[in-house]
Motif scaffolding. Structure first.
Motif, PDB file in Angstrom:
ATOM      1  N   ASN A 171      -3.281  -5.771   2.273  1.00 49.25           N
ATOM      2  CA  ASN A 171      -2.866  -4.483   2.804  1.00 49.25           C
ATOM      3  C   ASN A 171      -1.458  -4.146   2.339  1.00 49.25           C
ATOM      4  OD1 ASN A 171      -5.172  -3.795   4.479  1.00 49.25           O
ATOM      5  ND2 ASN A 171      -4.552  -5.473   5.815  1.00 49.25           N
ATOM      6  N   GLY A 172      -1.294  -2.945   1.802  1.00 47.59           N
ATOM      7  CA  GLY A 172       0.024  -2.530   1.329  1.00 47.59           C
ATOM      8  C   GLY A 172       0.312  -2.882  -0.110  1.00 47.59           C
ATOM      9  N   SER A 173      -0.604  -3.574  -0.756  1.00 49.39           N
ATOM     10  CA  SER A 173      -0.404  -3.916  -2.169  1.00 49.39           C
ATOM     11  C   SER A 173      -0.648  -2.687  -3.037  1.00 49.39           C
ATOM     12  CB  SER A 173      -1.365  -5.028  -2.573  1.00 49.39           C
ATOM     13  OG  SER A 173      -2.707  -4.570  -2.515  1.00 49.39           O
ATOM     14  N   PRO A 174      -0.129  -2.662  -4.265  1.00 55.30           N
ATOM     15  CA  PRO A 174      -0.410  -1.534  -5.157  1.00 55.30           C
ATOM     16  C   PRO A 174      -1.906  -1.323  -5.379  1.00 55.30           C
ATOM     17  CG  PRO A 174       1.403  -2.816  -6.014  1.00 55.30           C
ATOM     18  CD  PRO A 174       0.850  -3.595  -4.851  1.00 55.30           C
ATOM     19  N   GLY A 175      -2.679  -2.428  -5.393  1.00 52.88           N
ATOM     20  CA  GLY A 175      -4.123  -2.295  -5.532  1.00 52.88           C
ATOM     21  C   GLY A 175      -4.748  -1.592  -4.346  1.00 52.88           C
ATOM     22  N   HIS A 176      -4.265  -1.898  -3.159  1.00 51.85           N
ATOM     23  CA  HIS A 176      -4.746  -1.219  -1.951  1.00 51.85           C
ATOM     24  C   HIS A 176      -4.423   0.274  -2.025  1.00 51.85           C
ATOM     25  CE1 HIS A 176      -4.395  -0.748   2.720  1.00 51.85           C
ATOM     26  NE2 HIS A 176      -5.524  -0.240   2.254  1.00 51.85           N
ATOM     27  N   ILE A 177      -3.196   0.578  -2.420  1.00 50.11           N
ATOM     28  CA  ILE A 177      -2.780   1.975  -2.539  1.00 50.11           C
ATOM     29  C   ILE A 177      -3.622   2.697  -3.588  1.00 50.11           C
ATOM     30  CG2 ILE A 177      -0.895   3.440  -3.396  1.00 50.11           C
ATOM     31  CD1 ILE A 177      -0.534   2.581  -0.504  1.00 50.11           C
ATOM     32  N   ALA A 178      -3.873   2.038  -4.726  1.00 52.88           N
ATOM     33  CA  ALA A 178      -4.692   2.651  -5.779  1.00 52.88           C
ATOM     34  C   ALA A 178      -6.106   2.916  -5.271  1.00 52.88           C
ATOM     35  CB  ALA A 178      -4.729   1.748  -7.011  1.00 52.88           C
ATOM     36  N   GLY A 179      -6.659   1.952  -4.541  1.00 50.30           N
ATOM     37  CA  GLY A 179      -8.014   2.113  -4.019  1.00 50.30           C
ATOM     38  C   GLY A 179      -8.127   3.245  -3.016  1.00 50.30           C
ATOM     39  N   GLU A 180      -7.128   3.356  -2.142  1.00 44.26           N
ATOM     40  CA  GLU A 180      -7.163   4.417  -1.135  1.00 44.26           C
ATOM     41  C   GLU A 180      -6.869   5.782  -1.747  1.00 44.26           C
ATOM     42  OE1 GLU A 180      -8.205   3.850   2.149  1.00 44.26           O
ATOM     43  OE2 GLU A 180      -8.753   2.031   1.071  1.00 44.26           O
ATOM     44  N   MET A 181      -6.003   5.808  -2.759  1.00 46.71           N
ATOM     45  CA  MET A 181      -5.760   7.060  -3.475  1.00 46.71           C
ATOM     46  C   MET A 181      -7.040   7.509  -4.183  1.00 46.71           C
ATOM     47  SD  MET A 181      -2.997   7.914  -6.524  1.00 46.71           S
ATOM     48  CE  MET A 181      -1.542   7.671  -5.509  1.00 46.71           C
ATOM     49  N   PHE A 182      -7.747   6.547  -4.754  1.00 43.35           N
ATOM     50  CA  PHE A 182      -9.017   6.838  -5.426  1.00 43.35           C
ATOM     51  C   PHE A 182     -10.003   7.464  -4.444  1.00 43.35           C
ATOM     52  CE2 PHE A 182     -13.245   5.811  -7.038  1.00 43.35           C
ATOM     53  CZ  PHE A 182     -13.137   6.063  -8.400  1.00 43.35           C
ATOM     54  N   LYS A 183     -10.140   6.879  -3.276  1.00 42.32           N
ATOM     55  CA  LYS A 183     -11.050   7.409  -2.254  1.00 42.32           C
ATOM     56  C   LYS A 183     -10.638   8.815  -1.817  1.00 42.32           C
ATOM     57  CE  LYS A 183     -11.694   4.638   1.212  1.00 42.32           C
ATOM     58  NZ  LYS A 183     -11.404   3.593   2.218  1.00 42.32           N
ATOM     59  N   LEU A 184      -9.329   8.992  -1.610  1.00 44.40           N
ATOM     60  CA  LEU A 184      -8.811  10.275  -1.132  1.00 44.40           C
ATOM     61  C   LEU A 184      -9.060  11.382  -2.144  1.00 44.40           C
ATOM     62  CD1 LEU A 184      -7.116  11.622   1.170  1.00 44.40           C
ATOM     63  CD2 LEU A 184      -5.091  11.128  -0.209  1.00 44.40           C
ATOM     64  N   LYS A 185      -8.848  11.089  -3.420  1.00 49.03           N
ATOM     65  CA  LYS A 185      -8.964  12.120  -4.444  1.00 49.03           C
ATOM     66  C   LYS A 185     -10.404  12.361  -4.905  1.00 49.03           C
ATOM     67  CE  LYS A 185      -4.299  11.894  -6.372  1.00 49.03           C
ATOM     68  NZ  LYS A 185      -4.015  13.341  -6.221  1.00 49.03           N
ATOM     69  N   THR A 186     -11.300  11.408  -4.661  1.00 48.96           N
ATOM     70  CA  THR A 186     -12.689  11.576  -5.093  1.00 48.96           C
ATOM     71  C   THR A 186     -13.641  11.888  -3.945  1.00 48.96           C
ATOM     72  OG1 THR A 186     -13.136   9.195  -4.885  1.00 48.96           O
ATOM     73  CG2 THR A 186     -12.362  10.009  -7.032  1.00 48.96           C
ATOM     74  N   GLY A 187     -13.133  11.783  -2.727  1.00 47.82           N
ATOM     75  CA  GLY A 187     -13.994  12.049  -1.571  1.00 47.82           C
ATOM     76  C   GLY A 187     -15.066  10.996  -1.373  1.00 47.82           C
TER      77      GLY A 187
END
Length: 334
Positions: A171-187
């Protein structure tokens, strides 16, 4: 008699002045060698992730050359857990003498937004030393996953919401951030599976216990080259020099997607400035050496040297940036 009195007063004044000067010289003389002799014993690099992950790999690449520059052994102490929080807290509480150095990942500026009760302050409890390297996060999958690119992955995720999961180093790693950004931007909806470091995360994806992984390139590079993992995309705006055939997420159709991972060195706050400068100059010499650049490049990383002010500016800029993303994506540690 008057001239003798004047001479006596002048003599006493001269004695006082000489005494003050001698005391000042002794004080400066005692302080200066302490800085000049740094370091006179081994320096410990606290890596707040387990062995085998990207942070550990990068730290070990610079370890020997840093030892040569400082003239003392460099001891790497892995203290993994909670996306770097455990090891970072340990470093924050260390003596500010330059003998305990935090070698960490850019989760350093993400964790304050993720963990609401940190027992350290990212800005106040650390003095920046230098950036060391920068590289993308890479999205990799087990070879059995039907999706071979980002578009196919999005289609697969939307066809069966919550059917996919992705791993990260915590939690809080760049990979976590990338994964959540991916979900947010792709729905899309995917389940995040946090690990204590890149080594354990990669191991479980290799075993197909988790189908996807967002991780720093060094942790996955050898397995991608061996065909044991397949690379779908990288998180930066430019392709990785190590994997030039792997597209960026933006090239795959997702606008304004960028997560740039970096590795850097920090020391506990109030470490003497000459000590910080000594460390900064040493790492600057290390990262400009051709063989170090080649070794970093072999891991998909770019050597980056910076002064303390430059790294401090990065920290100040990224803290609000990631806080906004965490809020928008409703990221929690649960």
């Amino acid at each position: 008699m008057q001239p003798d009195v004047q001479v006596s007063r002048k003599s006493r004044f001269s004695v006082v002045v000489r005494g003050i000067a001698l005391t000042l010289a002794m004080t400066l003389g005692a302080a200066t060698p302490a800085f000049a002799q740094y370091p006179d014993k081994p320096v410990t690099l606290i890596v707040p992730y387990p062995p085998g992950g990207g942070t550990d790999v990068i730290a070990r690449i610079v370890q020997d050359k840093l030892r040569a520059q400082l003239g003392q052994p460099i001891i790497i102490e892995n203290r993994g857990g909670a996306a770097g929080v455990i090891g970072t807290e340990l470093a924050a509480k260390a003596q500010p003498d330059g003998y305990t150095v935090l070698f960490t990942l850019s989760s350093h500026t993400i964790n304050p937004a993720i963990y609401k009760k940190l027992r350290f302050n990212t800005e106040k409890d650390f003095d920046p030393v230098s950036m060391v390297a920068s590289l993308p996060q890479i999205l990799v999958a087990h070879p059995s996953l039907p999706a071979n690119n980002v578009k196919e992955l999005i289609a697969m995720a939307k066809a069966k919401p919550d059917s996919l999961s992705y791993a990260s180093v915590g939690n809080g790693s760049p990979g976590h951030i990338a994964g959540e950004m991916f979900k947010l931007k792709t729905g899309t909806q995917m389940t995040h599976v946090p690990y204590k470091g890149g080594g354990p995360a990669v191991s479980d994806v290799l075993g197909n216990q988790v189908p996807l992984l967002w991780v720093s390139i060094p942790a996955a590079a050898q397995f991608v080259k061996q065909g044991k993992l397949k690379a779908l995309a990288v998180s930066t705006v430019k392709r990785s020099a190590l994997f030039p055939d792997v597209p960026t997420v933006q090239e795959s159709g997702i606008a304004d997607f960028e997560v740039d991972s970096w590795y850097a060195m920090f020391v506990p706050a109030n470490t003497p400035k000459p000590v910080v400068e000594r460390l900064q100059k040493a790492i600057a010499e290390v990262v400009k050496q051709p063989d170090i650049k080649e070794k970093l490049l072999a891991q998909g990383a770019e050597a980056v040297g910076s002064d303390s002010a430059g790294l401090g500016a990065v920290v100040k800029r990224e803290l609000p940036k990631w806080a906004k993303l965490v809020n928008d994506a409703k990221i929690t540690t649960e």
